[in-house]
Design an enzyme around this catalytic site. Structure first.
Site, PDB file in Angstrom:
ATOM      1  N   ASP A 146      41.945  40.043  48.233  1.00 24.95           N
ATOM      2  CA  ASP A 146      42.429  38.838  47.555  1.00 24.95           C
ATOM      3  C   ASP A 146      42.655  37.770  48.621  1.00 24.95           C
ATOM      4  OD1 ASP A 146      43.785  38.431  44.520  1.00 24.95           O
ATOM      5  OD2 ASP A 146      44.461  36.978  46.019  1.00 24.95           O
TER       6      ASP A 146
ATOM      7  N   PHE B  14      39.465  40.570  43.997  1.00 23.78           N
ATOM      8  CA  PHE B  14      40.465  39.686  43.380  1.00 23.78           C
ATOM      9  C   PHE B  14      41.623  40.558  42.862  1.00 23.78           C
ATOM     10  CE2 PHE B  14      36.266  37.708  42.640  1.00 23.78           C
ATOM     11  CZ  PHE B  14      36.431  36.467  43.247  1.00 23.78           C
TER      12      PHE B  14
ATOM     13  N   CYS C 170      38.028  35.376  32.795  1.00 21.55           N
ATOM     14  CA  CYS C 170      39.185  34.893  32.031  1.00 21.55           C
ATOM     15  C   CYS C 170      39.039  33.399  31.761  1.00 21.55           C
ATOM     16  CB  CYS C 170      40.488  35.195  32.772  1.00 21.55           C
ATOM     17  SG  CYS C 170      40.597  34.409  34.385  1.00 21.55           S
TER      18      CYS C 170
ATOM     19  N   ASN D 238      38.391  35.551  51.531  1.00 21.85           N
ATOM     20  CA  ASN D 238      37.683  34.958  50.407  1.00 21.85           C
ATOM     21  C   ASN D 238      36.732  36.032  49.860  1.00 21.85           C
ATOM     22  OD1 ASN D 238      35.439  33.742  49.002  1.00 21.85           O
ATOM     23  ND2 ASN D 238      36.240  31.787  49.703  1.00 21.85           N
TER      24      ASN D 238
ATOM     25  N   ASP E 287      37.495  40.896  39.206  1.00 26.30           N
ATOM     26  CA  ASP E 287      38.320  40.193  38.213  1.00 26.30           C
ATOM     27  C   ASP E 287      38.726  38.812  38.749  1.00 26.30           C
ATOM     28  OD1 ASP E 287      39.994  39.594  36.098  1.00 26.30           O
ATOM     29  OD2 ASP E 287      41.663  40.810  36.832  1.00 26.30           O
TER      30      ASP E 287
HETATM   31  C1  LIG Z   1      42.609  36.979  37.504  1.00 25.82           C
HETATM   32  S1  LIG Z   1      43.510  37.226  38.980  1.00 25.82           S
HETATM   33  C2  LIG Z   1      43.252  38.920  39.296  1.00 25.82           C
HETATM   34  C3  LIG Z   1      44.228  39.823  38.619  1.00 25.82           C
HETATM   35  C4  LIG Z   1      44.251  41.231  39.124  1.00 25.82           C
HETATM   36  N1  LIG Z   1      42.962  41.868  39.022  1.00 25.82           N
HETATM   37  C5  LIG Z   1      45.310  42.043  38.400  1.00 25.82           C
HETATM   38  O1  LIG Z   1      44.954  42.832  37.521  1.00 25.82           O
HETATM   39  O2  LIG Z   1      46.487  41.854  38.702  1.00 25.82           O
HETATM   40  C6  LIG Z   1      42.559  36.425  40.178  1.00 25.82           C
HETATM   41  C7  LIG Z   1      42.969  36.629  41.630  1.00 25.82           C
HETATM   42  O3  LIG Z   1      41.983  36.027  42.457  1.00 25.82           O
HETATM   43  C8  LIG Z   1      42.587  35.539  43.639  1.00 25.82           C
HETATM   44  N2  LIG Z   1      41.631  34.570  44.209  1.00 25.82           N
HETATM   45  C9  LIG Z   1      41.345  33.314  43.815  1.00 25.82           C
HETATM   46  N3  LIG Z   1      40.317  32.809  44.513  1.00 25.82           N
HETATM   47  C10 LIG Z   1      39.930  33.780  45.397  1.00 25.82           C
HETATM   48  C11 LIG Z   1      38.901  33.882  46.363  1.00 25.82           C
HETATM   49  N4  LIG Z   1      38.047  32.892  46.587  1.00 25.82           N
HETATM   50  N5  LIG Z   1      38.788  35.042  47.043  1.00 25.82           N
HETATM   51  C12 LIG Z   1      39.636  36.061  46.835  1.00 25.82           C
HETATM   52  N6  LIG Z   1      40.617  36.017  45.907  1.00 25.82           N
HETATM   53  C13 LIG Z   1      40.759  34.906  45.198  1.00 25.82           C
HETATM   54  C14 LIG Z   1      43.917  35.013  43.187  1.00 25.82           C
HETATM   55  O4  LIG Z   1      44.825  35.014  44.279  1.00 25.82           O
HETATM   56  C15 LIG Z   1      44.285  36.029  42.074  1.00 25.82           C
HETATM   57  O5  LIG Z   1      45.097  37.022  42.603  1.00 25.82           O
END
Ligand SMILES: C[S@@+](CC[C@H](N)C(=O)[O-])C[C@H]1O[C@@H](n2cnc3c(N)ncnc32)[C@H](O)[C@@H]1O
Length: 391
Positions: A247, A225, A335, A274, A295
């Site tokens: 991501d 993520f 979060c 995913n 994350d």
């Molecule tokens: C809390 S943010 C992460 C922040 C990042 N670690 C940073 O410090 O900038 C969550 C991320 O998860 C991604 N996301 C959401 N669902 C997802 C999935 N099923 N698989 C992969 N990424 C996903 C979103 O696009 C987003 O960028």
């Protein structure tokens, strides 16, 4: 001014600075309030409790902005609160030109988030009452920061729950499509207009520092993520040999790649996938990492989602543990407002038992200091991170 009397017994928590009045706690209302109107909150015997704003259509009916009878809500109070918020951030001497200036209830400005990115401010308004004060907010921000531009972002909550229409738009000056910020010794592009939230996860600043402490030059790392690469770049900067960053958002990954080039960092593999499926794939391939960061986005937006969310965290934890080398490190974050630190610890304990990998906790982090939270509402401490050594 419209007066809201609360039922006997409710005044105790408001006197203890709890800033919300639920609609079921209201005894009566003098006047006929419209969403966003300013109100005076009184106890059942008509003694002053606070000033706030009301939304008669929502469960949280009143949000209190002042517990001081001398301090009525108006242009001046907004200005004062923003000034106080700014003084506090100045004191922190944040090693970046990007920071959260206003963190809603944590700054006695419910419904308002303001993030500063270099010479620009990004405002997110989530409540009707704050929406009505938008002009005051913009004016106070311009006075305080003399920014090049102020941009407004809109959350689903404002439309679906609070019921007001707002546009994502420039409130002042001009705002470029991307803004370059720096944090410690790294630079990042922030996509304020089309990016997630206000564009960058400022709340993880402290975590990015802690992760650097755990990475050793030559390590093989995984950032799950990864968004625009906050952790991936930090790990690489510390000397990681390689990082896989995954991501689901192509847009975030593209910016991540640009961020890597901006800092002259090579060796990060950006994967659009995913995360759940990708972790399974890595596991099948028997890949192992020295440091794994997970994350995820919020899985529990309401209390009803807690059980499902815990299943999601458990799966991530299980996979993360399996992918971590013996004596490597796994950092897992939540979060979600409704997932407590204890929930997260319980999930880790279960996962550790299930995959038969002993762990010890080497650290813990929360949202950074520019995201203050209040004790009356424990879930304003929304971001929790547990750092494990996986034996
Ligand atoms: C809390 S943010 C992460 C922040 C990042 N670690 C940073 O410090 O900038 C969550 C991320 O998860 C991604 N996301 C959401 N669902 C997802 C999935 N099923 N698989 C992969 N990424 C996903 C979103 O696009 C987003 O960028």
């Amino acid at each position: 001014m419209i007066e809201v009397r609360v039922k006997a017994g409710v005044e105790g928590k408001i006197k203890g600075f709890f800033p919300w009045v639920y609609n079921v706690e209201i005894l009566d209302v003098k006047g006929s309030p419209k969403p966003g109107d300013l109100v005076k909150v009184l106890d059942s015997r008509k003694r002053f409790l606070g000033y706030g704003y009301i939304n008669p259509n929502t469960k949280i009916a009143v949000r209190i902005m002042s517990f001081n009878e001398e301090e009525e809500i108006g242009r001046e109070l907004i200005k004062k609160r923003l000034q106080q918020a700014f003084e506090y951030r100045k004191r922190l001497r944040i090693n970046s030109n990007a920071y959260r200036l206003v963190h809603s209830e944590g700054d006695l400005l419910p419904g308002l988030i303001v993030d500063v990115y270099d010479e620009y401010a990004v405002v997110e308004i989530t409540t009707y009452g704050m929406h009505k004060m938008k002009e005051w907010v913009a004016e106070a921000l311009v006075d305080l920061l003399n920014p090049r531009g102020v941009y407004q972002k809109v959350s689903d909550y404002s439309v679906n729950i609070e019921g007001f229409e707002a546009k994502e738009e420039v409130l002042y000056g001009t705002v470029p499509e991307r803004i370059k910020i720096w944090e410690e010794d790294l630079e990042f592009f922030v996509d304020v207009i089309k990016g997630q939230k206000t564009g960058f996860y400022l709340d993880q600043r402290k975590a990015r520092r802690l992760i650097r402490d755990l990475v050793e030059p030559g390590d093989v790392c995984l950032d799950v993520f990864c968004h625009t690469g906050g952790f991936a770049l930090s790990m690489k900067k510390k000397g990681a040999d390689s990082v896989i960053a995954v991501d689901i958002s192509e847009r975030a990954l593209n910016l991540g790649k640009e961020n890597a080039s901006l800092n002259g960092l090579e060796g990060i593999t950006w994967v659009e996938h995913n995360a759940f499926q990708f972790l399974r794939k890595l596991e099948k391939e028997q890949r192992k990492f020295d440091v794994v960061v997970i994350d995820p986005p919020s899985f529990a937006r309401t209390k009803a989602h807690i059980e499902n969310a815990l299943r999601g965290y458990k799966e991530l934890c299980v996979r993360g543990l399996k992918l971590t080398k013996p004596d490597g490190y796994l950092a897992i974050f939540s979060c979600s407002f409704h997932i407590t630190r204890e929930h997260l610890l319980e999930v880790i304990l279960e996962a550790s038992r299930d995959v038969k990998r002993q762990v010890r906790v080497v650290g813990e982090s929360f949202q950074d200091l520019d995201h203050p939270w209040i004790l009356q509402m424990p879930n304003t401490l929304y971001l929790k991170g547990i750092y494990l050594e996986v034996l």
